[in-house]
Design a protein around this motif. Structure first.
Motif, PDB file in Angstrom:
ATOM      1  N   GLY A   9      33.433  38.147  48.202  1.00 64.07           N
ATOM      2  CA  GLY A   9      33.025  39.291  47.396  1.00 64.07           C
ATOM      3  C   GLY A   9      34.248  39.989  46.810  1.00 64.07           C
ATOM      4  N   VAL A  10      34.150  40.369  45.555  1.00 66.91           N
ATOM      5  CA  VAL A  10      35.248  41.064  44.873  1.00 66.91           C
ATOM      6  C   VAL A  10      34.751  42.445  44.461  1.00 66.91           C
ATOM      7  CG1 VAL A  10      36.854  41.018  42.933  1.00 66.91           C
ATOM      8  CG2 VAL A  10      36.180  38.871  44.030  1.00 66.91           C
ATOM      9  N   GLY A  25      29.183  53.372  40.408  1.00 68.03           N
ATOM     10  CA  GLY A  25      29.641  53.222  41.783  1.00 68.03           C
ATOM     11  C   GLY A  25      30.272  51.858  42.011  1.00 68.03           C
ATOM     12  N   LEU A  26      30.715  51.629  43.229  1.00 66.43           N
ATOM     13  CA  LEU A  26      31.380  50.386  43.588  1.00 66.43           C
ATOM     14  C   LEU A  26      30.344  49.305  43.878  1.00 66.43           C
ATOM     15  CD1 LEU A  26      34.359  49.423  44.138  1.00 66.43           C
ATOM     16  CD2 LEU A  26      33.822  49.693  46.562  1.00 66.43           C
ATOM     17  N   VAL A  27      30.504  48.153  43.229  1.00 69.90           N
ATOM     18  CA  VAL A  27      29.627  47.014  43.482  1.00 69.90           C
ATOM     19  C   VAL A  27      30.486  45.835  43.911  1.00 69.90           C
ATOM     20  CG1 VAL A  27      27.842  47.770  41.881  1.00 69.90           C
ATOM     21  CG2 VAL A  27      29.677  46.307  41.050  1.00 69.90           C
ATOM     22  N   VAL A  28      29.867  44.872  44.609  1.00 68.45           N
ATOM     23  CA  VAL A  28      30.626  43.742  45.148  1.00 68.45           C
ATOM     24  C   VAL A  28      29.938  42.431  44.762  1.00 68.45           C
ATOM     25  CG1 VAL A  28      31.714  42.758  47.203  1.00 68.45           C
ATOM     26  CG2 VAL A  28      31.274  45.216  47.102  1.00 68.45           C
ATOM     27  N   PRO A  29      30.171  41.947  43.535  1.00 67.13           N
ATOM     28  CA  PRO A  29      29.655  40.626  43.172  1.00 67.13           C
ATOM     29  C   PRO A  29      30.392  39.539  43.948  1.00 67.13           C
ATOM     30  CG  PRO A  29      31.042  41.497  41.420  1.00 67.13           C
ATOM     31  CD  PRO A  29      30.877  42.598  42.419  1.00 67.13           C
ATOM     32  N   GLY A  83      24.701  38.138  49.528  1.00 69.08           N
ATOM     33  CA  GLY A  83      25.507  37.256  50.374  1.00 69.08           C
ATOM     34  C   GLY A  83      26.956  37.708  50.419  1.00 69.08           C
ATOM     35  N   GLY A  84      27.839  36.747  50.552  1.00 68.33           N
ATOM     36  CA  GLY A  84      29.256  37.057  50.717  1.00 68.33           C
ATOM     37  C   GLY A  84      29.650  36.980  52.175  1.00 68.33           C
ATOM     38  N   THR A  85      30.759  36.310  52.469  1.00 71.78           N
ATOM     39  CA  THR A  85      31.219  36.177  53.853  1.00 71.78           C
ATOM     40  C   THR A  85      32.487  36.972  54.113  1.00 71.78           C
ATOM     41  OG1 THR A  85      32.504  34.180  53.305  1.00 71.78           O
ATOM     42  CG2 THR A  85      30.211  33.869  53.995  1.00 71.78           C
ATOM     43  N   PHE A  86      33.162  37.401  53.043  1.00 69.46           N
ATOM     44  CA  PHE A  86      34.411  38.160  53.166  1.00 69.46           C
ATOM     45  C   PHE A  86      34.616  38.877  51.840  1.00 69.46           C
ATOM     46  CE2 PHE A  86      39.074  38.619  52.943  1.00 69.46           C
ATOM     47  CZ  PHE A  86      39.347  39.168  54.194  1.00 69.46           C
ATOM     48  N   PHE A 136      45.247  35.824  45.626  1.00 71.09           N
ATOM     49  CA  PHE A 136      44.770  36.404  46.883  1.00 71.09           C
ATOM     50  C   PHE A 136      43.450  35.786  47.326  1.00 71.09           C
ATOM     51  CE2 PHE A 136      47.951  39.616  46.015  1.00 71.09           C
ATOM     52  CZ  PHE A 136      48.387  39.958  47.289  1.00 71.09           C
ATOM     53  N   VAL A 137      42.562  35.485  46.384  1.00 69.96           N
ATOM     54  CA  VAL A 137      41.299  34.840  46.752  1.00 69.96           C
ATOM     55  C   VAL A 137      41.570  33.456  47.334  1.00 69.96           C
ATOM     56  CG1 VAL A 137      39.163  33.837  45.836  1.00 69.96           C
ATOM     57  CG2 VAL A 137      39.857  36.136  45.135  1.00 69.96           C
TER      58      VAL A 137
END
Length: 419
Positions: free
Chosen positions: A284-285, A292-296, A332-335, A252-253
């Motif tokens: 970001g995943v 809690g929810l984190v997005v590395p 950061g992260g674009t999507f 999917f990535v």
């Protein structure tokens, strides 16, 4: 000369932090690189370690205190002998009754200091509020230390174990004749302050809901081709790539990276009245942790192979679980890609991660009857959801992006061929 132990230098996106847990107390010896204190920010939990061997001589901030970047936390006397060794050497056995009394006094002092060192001020406050016996609480902190989380877990287990918490309240509030109101004879409530991370997550969710024109479009994808490919090569893949397992996130990535190149609006962000188009794909995943929810973020995911993605996602997940993520890992992260299917979610509407304008939600794979060439066939299907900011992305673009991801997943050879 004492060494000053200071808080880390916070990046511009982090205003301050909060002392979460002291793992060492005044008078305790520490080894070089040993964990001293944990600082919770609105993004990650940061660890401060000892710069060298010594003894903590002074602590300047208590658990629960808000601290600024580079603030003085404690002082370390380098090379000093551990306090326990000094006590043992000064309490050598003596003859006569007078010898027993100093030994007993020293023993009582040691027991008292051990009791003081077993928990920090915040944990001790919870123990006093709920009138708990510290000895009955299972300690999971380093060196047998009782943490706030241990006490909260202990309180949560009490109703199941038949224990009855005894909250402090004025005598006037005590009911004269308490009547059973439930199976256990009482209805228990508990008030716990939000952690900084949880509060920041709530703030960002509200921001996404109130400051974006968020809309969600759905589709479904046949997972049979990817599942067949995974079943055929998973053992060989794991051996070739040093134990890295072949999962679904890698597909999917990679599919999202290809689709983002075709539809740059989905990879863009809004900055005031400007649109910033990113010429790279930092994905970001979303990872669920106890806090809690984190997005590395996977940097330059468009240049990563399936094995690179799978290995990176696993590493980020383990570090998130152990509170080892850095602020740079989540900046950061674009999507963003999030997978609620691992928890059994069949369909959802993921919330945007500002300033990003798109997020893809994966869901549970479930067999459903599908019409294929006029025949009813049972296929493993997954619902996909794309939430997007309608201020920048039109419905047509969003639907085409989601169809592109669907096509790439249903024919994974196109990912390798970039078709």
């Amino acid at each position: 000369m004492a060494i000053e132990i200071k808080a880390p230098t916070f990046p511009e996106s982090v205003a301050d932090g909060e002392i979460a847990t002291w793992h060492k107390q005044e008078g305790e010896s520490v080894a070089r690189d040993e964990l001293i204190v944990e600082i919770e920010t609105d993004k990650v939990v940061m660890e401060v370690v000892a710069p060298e061997d010594g003894v903590i001589s002074k602590i300047h901030a208590a658990e629960g205190d808000t601290i600024a970047s580079d603030q003085l936390l404690a002082e370390l006397e380098p090379g000093a002998a551990p306090a326990a060794d000094k006590e043992s050497s000064s309490s050598a056995p003596q003859s006569g009754d007078g010898a027993e009394r100093p030994q007993a006094a020293a023993k009582g002092s040691e027991e008292s200091s051990a009791t003081e060192a077993v928990m920090g001020p915040a944990a001790r406050q919870l123990v006093e509020e709920h009138r708990l016996d510290p000895a009955s609480i299972e300690a999971t902190g380093k060196g047998g230390r009782v943490t706030k989380e241990d006490i909260i877990a202990h309180l949560q287990r009490q109703p199941a174990a038949g224990e009855k918490p005894e909250p402090q309240r004025p005598a006037a509030e005590e009911p004269l004749s308490p009547a059973p109101t439930g199976p256990t004879g009482e209805r228990v409530e508990k008030r716990v302050p939000m952690t900084r991370m949880r509060a920041r997550i709530a703030e960002r969710l509200l921001q996404a809901s109130s400051e974006t024109a968020m809309l969600t479009t759905f589709n479904e994808v046949n997972m049979a081709p990817v599942m067949a490919l995974r079943e055929k090569y998973k053992e060989q893949f794991e051996k070739t790539h040093n134990g890295t397992r072949l999962g679904f996130m890698g597909f999917f990535v990679r599919a999202c990276c290809e689709a983002l190149k075709r539809f740059p609006e989905v990879n863009a962000s809004i900055d005031g009245t400007d649109v910033v188009y990113h010429g790279y794909q930092d994905i970001g995943v979303a990872v669920s942790t106890p806090g809690g929810l984190v997005v590395p973020v996977l940097r330059d995911a468009d240049f990563m192979s399936l094995a690179d993605v799978e290995a990176a996602v696993r590493d980020l997940g383990l570090r998130a679980r152990d509170n080892k993520l850095t602020i740079d890992d989540m900046t950061g992260g674009t999507f963003t890609v999030t997978n609620g299917g691992v928890f059994g979610s069949l369909m959802s509407t993921p919330i945007l991660n500002p300033p990003q304008t798109g997020i893809l939600g994966m869901h549970k794979i479930q067999e459903r009857p599908m019409a294929v060439d006029g025949q009813v066939v049972i296929l493993p299907m997954m619902y996909l959801a794309l939430s997007y900011d309608h201020r920048l992305i039109d419905g047509k673009t969003a639907v085409q992006f989601l169809v592109a991801v669907k096509d790439l997943i249903e024919d994974p050879a196109r990912i390798l061929l970039q078709l």
